[in-house]
Write an enzyme that holds these catalytic residues in place. Structure first.
Site, PDB file in Angstrom:
ATOM      1  N   LYS A 139      -7.737  -3.966  12.971  1.00 56.44           N
ATOM      2  CA  LYS A 139      -6.441  -3.358  13.304  1.00 56.44           C
ATOM      3  C   LYS A 139      -5.724  -4.147  14.390  1.00 56.44           C
ATOM      4  O   LYS A 139      -4.499  -4.328  14.324  1.00 56.44           O
ATOM      5  CB  LYS A 139      -6.636  -1.907  13.757  1.00 56.44           C
ATOM      6  CG  LYS A 139      -7.038  -0.945  12.654  1.00 56.44           C
ATOM      7  CD  LYS A 139      -6.099  -0.947  11.452  1.00 56.44           C
ATOM      8  CE  LYS A 139      -4.710  -0.414  11.741  1.00 56.44           C
ATOM      9  NZ  LYS A 139      -3.896  -0.279  10.488  1.00 56.44           N
ATOM     10  N   TYR A 151     -13.716  -2.462  12.925  1.00 53.91           N
ATOM     11  CA  TYR A 151     -12.432  -1.840  12.610  1.00 53.91           C
ATOM     12  C   TYR A 151     -11.383  -2.215  13.651  1.00 53.91           C
ATOM     13  O   TYR A 151     -10.233  -2.505  13.313  1.00 53.91           O
ATOM     14  CB  TYR A 151     -12.606  -0.324  12.537  1.00 53.91           C
ATOM     15  CG  TYR A 151     -11.320   0.443  12.266  1.00 53.91           C
ATOM     16  CD1 TYR A 151     -10.537   0.157  11.145  1.00 53.91           C
ATOM     17  CD2 TYR A 151     -10.898   1.454  13.127  1.00 53.91           C
ATOM     18  CE1 TYR A 151      -9.357   0.862  10.903  1.00 53.91           C
ATOM     19  CE2 TYR A 151      -9.726   2.160  12.877  1.00 53.91           C
ATOM     20  CZ  TYR A 151      -8.964   1.858  11.768  1.00 53.91           C
ATOM     21  OH  TYR A 151      -7.800   2.555  11.528  1.00 53.91           O
ATOM     22  N   GLY A 153       0.802  -1.217   0.000  1.00 49.64           N
ATOM     23  CA  GLY A 153       0.000   0.000   0.000  1.00 49.64           C
ATOM     24  C   GLY A 153       0.830   1.259   0.000  1.00 49.64           C
ATOM     25  O   GLY A 153       0.508   2.210   0.717  1.00 49.64           O
ATOM     26  N   ARG A 172       0.741   6.076  -1.814  1.00 48.40           N
ATOM     27  CA  ARG A 172       0.444   7.404  -1.259  1.00 48.40           C
ATOM     28  C   ARG A 172       0.505   7.329   0.262  1.00 48.40           C
ATOM     29  O   ARG A 172       0.715   6.270   0.841  1.00 48.40           O
ATOM     30  CB  ARG A 172      -0.936   7.893  -1.720  1.00 48.40           C
ATOM     31  CG  ARG A 172      -2.095   6.994  -1.269  1.00 48.40           C
ATOM     32  CD  ARG A 172      -3.448   7.548  -1.703  1.00 48.40           C
ATOM     33  NE  ARG A 172      -3.606   7.470  -3.149  1.00 48.40           N
ATOM     34  CZ  ARG A 172      -4.164   6.436  -3.780  1.00 48.40           C
ATOM     35  NH1 ARG A 172      -4.610   5.393  -3.079  1.00 48.40           N
ATOM     36  NH2 ARG A 172      -4.284   6.405  -5.079  1.00 48.40           N
ATOM     37  N   LYS A 228      -2.462  -1.508  -5.251  1.00 47.50           N
ATOM     38  CA  LYS A 228      -3.458  -1.724  -6.306  1.00 47.50           C
ATOM     39  C   LYS A 228      -3.481  -0.618  -7.347  1.00 47.50           C
ATOM     40  O   LYS A 228      -3.912  -0.836  -8.481  1.00 47.50           O
ATOM     41  CB  LYS A 228      -4.859  -1.823  -5.690  1.00 47.50           C
ATOM     42  CG  LYS A 228      -5.100  -3.042  -4.842  1.00 47.50           C
ATOM     43  CD  LYS A 228      -6.583  -3.189  -4.521  1.00 47.50           C
ATOM     44  CE  LYS A 228      -7.144  -1.956  -3.825  1.00 47.50           C
ATOM     45  NZ  LYS A 228      -8.592  -2.084  -3.558  1.00 47.50           N
ATOM     46  N   ILE A 233       1.176   7.383   4.257  1.00 42.94           N
ATOM     47  CA  ILE A 233       2.266   6.932   5.124  1.00 42.94           C
ATOM     48  C   ILE A 233       3.179   5.949   4.405  1.00 42.94           C
ATOM     49  O   ILE A 233       4.405   6.006   4.530  1.00 42.94           O
ATOM     50  CB  ILE A 233       1.690   6.313   6.416  1.00 42.94           C
ATOM     51  CG1 ILE A 233       1.018   7.400   7.272  1.00 42.94           C
ATOM     52  CG2 ILE A 233       2.790   5.609   7.219  1.00 42.94           C
ATOM     53  CD1 ILE A 233       0.242   6.864   8.453  1.00 42.94           C
ATOM     54  N   GLY A 234       2.606   5.046   3.627  1.00 42.71           N
ATOM     55  CA  GLY A 234       3.421   4.068   2.917  1.00 42.71           C
ATOM     56  C   GLY A 234       4.407   4.709   1.964  1.00 42.71           C
ATOM     57  O   GLY A 234       5.587   4.347   1.917  1.00 42.71           O
TER      58      GLY A 234
END
Length: 299
Positions: free
Chosen positions: A182, A178, A22, A25, A47, A27-28
């Protein structure tokens, strides 16, 4: 791939191969660029091959930025929900760069909503990308990390962008689906850190103390919320500080970004604020006593 720039790099990381999920864009991408500044080979598995109508960046624009920053880039179209795509992406990375040293589990889906507002499609997406994706990508990368550790011990890391395991019921009642997704990422870290300690693999989590100015935050709260966040660079600098540490002795930790940078001697955190002087938003899964000066989200 283009030739690396002549910018100054950290010799300890030159030639290190990093696989980031990922990373087109947010943080990655910021972590990828910080790795590139240190002379790393960076494989971006995401993706987004074609421009998105509302979101900036593709794996190819990310690759251009990585090479301008001083690294070698390998953009790979990959949906981490599918085992065959992850297997192929990791194999391509290893073939291209001759091995694999570091995995950054960054890819994540978000839908922080109550149970009755969370259809099974959203539940399945979060748990397939977050928990299953982290487990599967780690599992596929681990044989290569173990092989790397035999050649150059102390440099092999799995770093997952997920929170400390806070059992305060507030974090379950507000968005249990969620939270499950996480925390599943964090549980992979907790288990694998102990399981692979004997191989010298450092397995750690990193989480921001505050909101971070990304497209996900803008989607959640618009510009008003972005103004209460810190820039992505605080996470990327903390991430690289962790993966520079000796993996044989740095494992099983749930790091917060500003704590890591304080340990590195950083004292000025105003430079990371999107809008200096604005109260900062406390991130998910952190309690008030962690820092009483932060504000809570009204989501």
């Amino acid at each position: 791939m283009t030739t690396k720039s002549s910018r100054k790099t950290n010799r300890a990381m030159v030639g290190t191969t990093v696989f980031i999920t990922g990373g087109s864009r947010g943080i990655g991408l910021a972590i990828a660029l910080e790795c590139a500044k240190n002379g790393c080979n960076v494989a971006i598995a995401a993706k987004t091959a074609d421009p998105h109508p509302t979101l900036q960046g593709t794996i190819f624009t990310a690759a251009e930025e990585i090479e301008k920053a001083g690294g070698f880039a390998l953009p790979i179209v990959c949906d981490i929900r599918f085992e065959d795509q992850v297997q192929a992406a990791v194999e391509k990375c290893v073939r291209t760069f001759g091995g694999l040293d570091i995995l950054v589990n960054n890819a994540s889906a978000i839908w922080p909503r109550p149970t009755l507002d969370t259809p099974m499609k959203k539940y399945d997406l979060m748990n397939t990308v977050n928990t299953r994706g982290t487990y599967m990508t780690s599992r596929i990368c681990l044989p290569h990390l173990i092989a790397s550790a035999k050649r150059k011990p102390g440099k092999q890391h799995i770093l997952t962008i997920s929170p400390p395991l806070n059992m305060n019921k507030e974090w379950f009642s507000a968005h249990v689906a969620y939270t499950i997704a996480k925390y599943g990422m964090s549980m992979c870290c907790l288990g694998m850190s102990e399981e692979f300690k004997g191989h010298g693999i450092g397995v750690n989590c990193l989480w921001p103390r505050t909101g971070i100015a990304t497209a996900a935050v803008e989607w959640l709260g618009g510009q008003e919320m972005l103004d209460t966040c810190r820039k992505v660079e605080i996470m990327s600098e903390a991430a690289v500080a962790i993966i520079k540490r000796d993996s044989r002795y740095c494992t099983g930790n749930f790091f917060l970004d500003d704590n890591v940078l304080r340990e590195e001697g950083v004292a000025d955190f105003d430079k990371y604020a999107v809008k200096p002087g604005t109260p900062l938003l406390r991130d998910f899964f952190l309690d008030d006593e962690e820092d009483p000066n932060l504000i809570n989200s009204k989501l």
